[in-house]
Write an enzyme that holds these catalytic residues in place. Structure first.
Site, PDB file in Angstrom:
ATOM      1  N   MET A 120      11.262  24.333   1.077  1.00 36.97           N
ATOM      2  CA  MET A 120      10.389  23.516   0.230  1.00 36.97           C
ATOM      3  C   MET A 120      11.173  22.609  -0.716  1.00 36.97           C
ATOM      4  O   MET A 120      10.853  21.430  -0.871  1.00 36.97           O
ATOM      5  CB  MET A 120       9.450  24.417  -0.575  1.00 36.97           C
ATOM      6  CG  MET A 120       8.420  23.642  -1.383  1.00 36.97           C
ATOM      7  SD  MET A 120       7.327  24.689  -2.346  1.00 36.97           S
ATOM      8  CE  MET A 120       6.330  25.432  -1.073  1.00 36.97           C
ATOM      9  N   TYR A 161      15.394  30.276   6.601  1.00 30.38           N
ATOM     10  CA  TYR A 161      14.203  30.986   7.102  1.00 30.38           C
ATOM     11  C   TYR A 161      14.227  31.089   8.616  1.00 30.38           C
ATOM     12  O   TYR A 161      14.532  30.125   9.313  1.00 30.38           O
ATOM     13  CB  TYR A 161      12.934  30.240   6.690  1.00 30.38           C
ATOM     14  CG  TYR A 161      12.592  30.373   5.235  1.00 30.38           C
ATOM     15  CD1 TYR A 161      12.329  31.621   4.670  1.00 30.38           C
ATOM     16  CD2 TYR A 161      12.520  29.250   4.429  1.00 30.38           C
ATOM     17  CE1 TYR A 161      11.993  31.741   3.328  1.00 30.38           C
ATOM     18  CE2 TYR A 161      12.171  29.354   3.085  1.00 30.38           C
ATOM     19  CZ  TYR A 161      11.912  30.604   2.546  1.00 30.38           C
ATOM     20  OH  TYR A 161      11.585  30.708   1.225  1.00 30.38           O
ATOM     21  N   ARG A 188     -10.021   0.181  15.338  1.00 33.96           N
ATOM     22  CA  ARG A 188      -9.927   0.921  14.068  1.00 33.96           C
ATOM     23  C   ARG A 188     -10.826   0.159  13.096  1.00 33.96           C
ATOM     24  O   ARG A 188     -12.040   0.156  13.264  1.00 33.96           O
ATOM     25  CB  ARG A 188      -8.464   1.028  13.620  1.00 33.96           C
ATOM     26  CG  ARG A 188      -8.228   2.057  12.530  1.00 33.96           C
ATOM     27  CD  ARG A 188      -6.779   2.116  12.087  1.00 33.96           C
ATOM     28  NE  ARG A 188      -6.314   0.869  11.471  1.00 33.96           N
ATOM     29  CZ  ARG A 188      -5.104   0.674  10.972  1.00 33.96           C
ATOM     30  NH1 ARG A 188      -4.204   1.638  11.024  1.00 33.96           N
ATOM     31  NH2 ARG A 188      -4.772  -0.470  10.424  1.00 33.96           N
ATOM     32  N   LYS A 244       0.845  -1.205   0.000  1.00 34.43           N
ATOM     33  CA  LYS A 244       0.000   0.000   0.000  1.00 34.43           C
ATOM     34  C   LYS A 244       0.877   1.251   0.000  1.00 34.43           C
ATOM     35  O   LYS A 244       2.081   1.177   0.298  1.00 34.43           O
ATOM     36  CB  LYS A 244      -0.894  -0.010   1.247  1.00 34.43           C
ATOM     37  CG  LYS A 244      -0.104   0.079   2.559  1.00 34.43           C
ATOM     38  CD  LYS A 244      -0.963  -0.194   3.782  1.00 34.43           C
ATOM     39  CE  LYS A 244      -0.138  -0.116   5.055  1.00 34.43           C
ATOM     40  NZ  LYS A 244      -0.870  -0.653   6.222  1.00 34.43           N
TER      41      LYS A 244
HETATM   42  C1  LIG Z   1      -0.106  -1.585   6.965  1.00 32.36           C
HETATM   43  C2  LIG Z   1      -0.681  -2.869   7.423  1.00 32.36           C
HETATM   44  C3  LIG Z   1       0.145  -3.986   7.654  1.00 32.36           C
HETATM   45  C4  LIG Z   1       1.656  -3.916   7.614  1.00 32.36           C
HETATM   46  O1  LIG Z   1       2.179  -3.368   8.796  1.00 32.36           O
HETATM   47  P1  LIG Z   1       3.770  -3.334   9.038  1.00 32.36           P
HETATM   48  O2  LIG Z   1       3.924  -2.854  10.410  1.00 32.36           O
HETATM   49  O3  LIG Z   1       4.313  -2.382   8.014  1.00 32.36           O
HETATM   50  O4  LIG Z   1       4.245  -4.721   8.809  1.00 32.36           O
HETATM   51  C5  LIG Z   1      -0.454  -5.192   7.943  1.00 32.36           C
HETATM   52  N1  LIG Z   1      -1.813  -5.294   8.017  1.00 32.36           N
HETATM   53  C6  LIG Z   1      -2.622  -4.236   7.837  1.00 32.36           C
HETATM   54  C7  LIG Z   1      -4.090  -4.423   7.951  1.00 32.36           C
HETATM   55  C8  LIG Z   1      -2.091  -2.990   7.546  1.00 32.36           C
HETATM   56  O5  LIG Z   1      -2.903  -1.936   7.388  1.00 32.36           O
END
Ligand SMILES: *Cc1c(COP(=O)(O)O)cnc(C)c1O
Length: 367
Positions: A304, A257, A128, A34
């Site tokens: 930036m 800055y 969650r 992802k």
């Molecule tokens: C992002 C995610 C993972 C991976 O987590 P890591 O700590 O990067 O291994 C696994 N399962 C779900 C549902 C996630 O959202």
């Protein structure tokens, strides 16, 4: 065209990490790609993971999954962040497994009568994603129009293996698996572990582990689990940039800055051609770059498109030289972990936020 910055992704490191993690868990591995593969490039990383022995790919979004399919990924793909109204027909057409965490989504999928492959997501204590309040009602629905291949949940504190929330979540997971079994649903693929649990919690492995950060060679938490090196992981990303300018300055010069820093002695400064638009955190202090075998710390605030480093009066650096912003650390360079500490964040955020202006180059690291 010659770049001003690049992220070099070492596919061999990803392959080595996959093999380390697979031998550690002893079960199938889902490579989490992802968010553009945590900044490493979705398609390339997905294809590398498939070639390197990953059994599954996992993504948040349906469009990420479809992009992987249309670029030739053949192993199973699970997408877990599909709100009601998502195009479940497209998921089915592209042979993508989807997570179900609400009755609303389950009903939409059932209505297609297409035996869409689903993984039931249960909330075991992270609060969650996943079924929680709707669970009992869910267990009374008709499951005949879907293909339930998995049940899964996610740990909130796997990077703190001694925390009792881990065992509580595990117990709750087993209970929810049993609830499903009691109505005759026995999904063949149960999965709970992320990277940290894969490394430190053998009890929670089940049929599949979902590894993200560790596959990229980074520790889920250096303090509690150890460094990449201690975990036998190889950081896959080396971030490099050019010094677009090197200049001599005298002591007492305010830099950047807000003049938040002032040169302490006569020195050479290097202006690095990367900034917060590229994902270099504006607040970073205490990290820097590596040039000519030496670390050069950031001086002043990150802008930036650029930031300034103190190369030291004796530096041989020239305008146009490449520097390493972060890498594996073996040569003395800063790491993504150093940048995370310097920016009050975690290595996940450092690599994931490297922006789209920075080309990803699939090649070994260079020093
Ligand atoms: C992002 C995610 C993972 C991976 O987590 P890591 O700590 O990067 O291994 C696994 N399962 C779900 C549902 C996630 O959202």
């Amino acid at each position: 065209m010659e770049h001003r910055a690049e992220a070099r992704i070492d596919s061999a490191a990803i392959a080595a990490n996959i093999s380390t993690l697979k031998s550690k868990s002893g079960v199938e591995l889902l490579a989490v790609v992802k968010a553009d593969a945590y900044g490493h490039g979705l398609i390339e990383t997905g294809l590398v993971a498939e070639k390197s022995g990953a059994d599954w790919l996992g993504v948040a979004l349906l469009e990420e999954a479809i992009a992987l399919r249309t670029h030739g990924v053949r192993i199973p793909i699970l997408a877990w962040l599909l709100p009601p109204g998502s195009d479940y027909r497209a998921a089915h057409k592209h042979d993508i497994d989807v997570a179900v965490a609400s009755i609303a989504v389950f009903n939409e999928i059932s209505a297609l009568k297409s035996q869409v492959r689903v993984h039931i997501e249960v909330d075991t204590g992270m609060t969650r994603g996943g079924f929680l309040d709707e669970w009992d009602e869910f267990l009374h629905l008709d499951f005949s129009q879907v293909d339930v291949v998995g049940i899964f949940s996610h740990f909130a504190r796997a990077d703190e293996p001694a925390e009792k929330q881990n065992s509580e979540q595990l117990t709750r997971f087993k209970k929810m698996v049993a609830d499903l079994a009691a109505i005759g649903i026995n999904p063949p693929i149960k999965h709970l572990s992320n990277s940290a649990a894969t490394l430190k919690n053998q009890e929670s492995v089940f049929d599949l582990v979902r590894t993200g950060i560790a596959m990229y060679g980074l520790s889920p938490d250096v303090k509690t689990l150890g460094s990449s090196n201690e975990l036998s992981l190889k950081p896959a990303m080396q971030l490099r940039a050019k010094l677009h300018l090197v200049k001599k300055v005298s002591a007492g010069q305010p830099v950047g800055y807000g003049a938040s820093a002032v040169t302490q002695k006569n020195t050479k400064l290097g202006i690095v051609a990367m900034g917060y638009a590229d994902g270099i955190p504006r607040i970073a202090q205490g990290a820097g770059v590596f040039h000519g075998g030496k670390r050069a710390p950031i001086i002043g605030r990150v802008s930036m498109d650029q930031f300034v480093v103190d190369l030291g009066a004796d530096s041989q650096a020239m305008s146009g030289d490449w520097v390493t912003v972060f890498g594996g650390g073996a040569h003395g360079e800063y790491t993504a972990d150093d940048w995370a500490t310097a920016s009050q964040t975690i290595n996940y955020e450092i690599v994931t936020r490297i922006g789209p202006r920075v080309p990803r180059i699939y090649a070994p690291h260079v020093y």
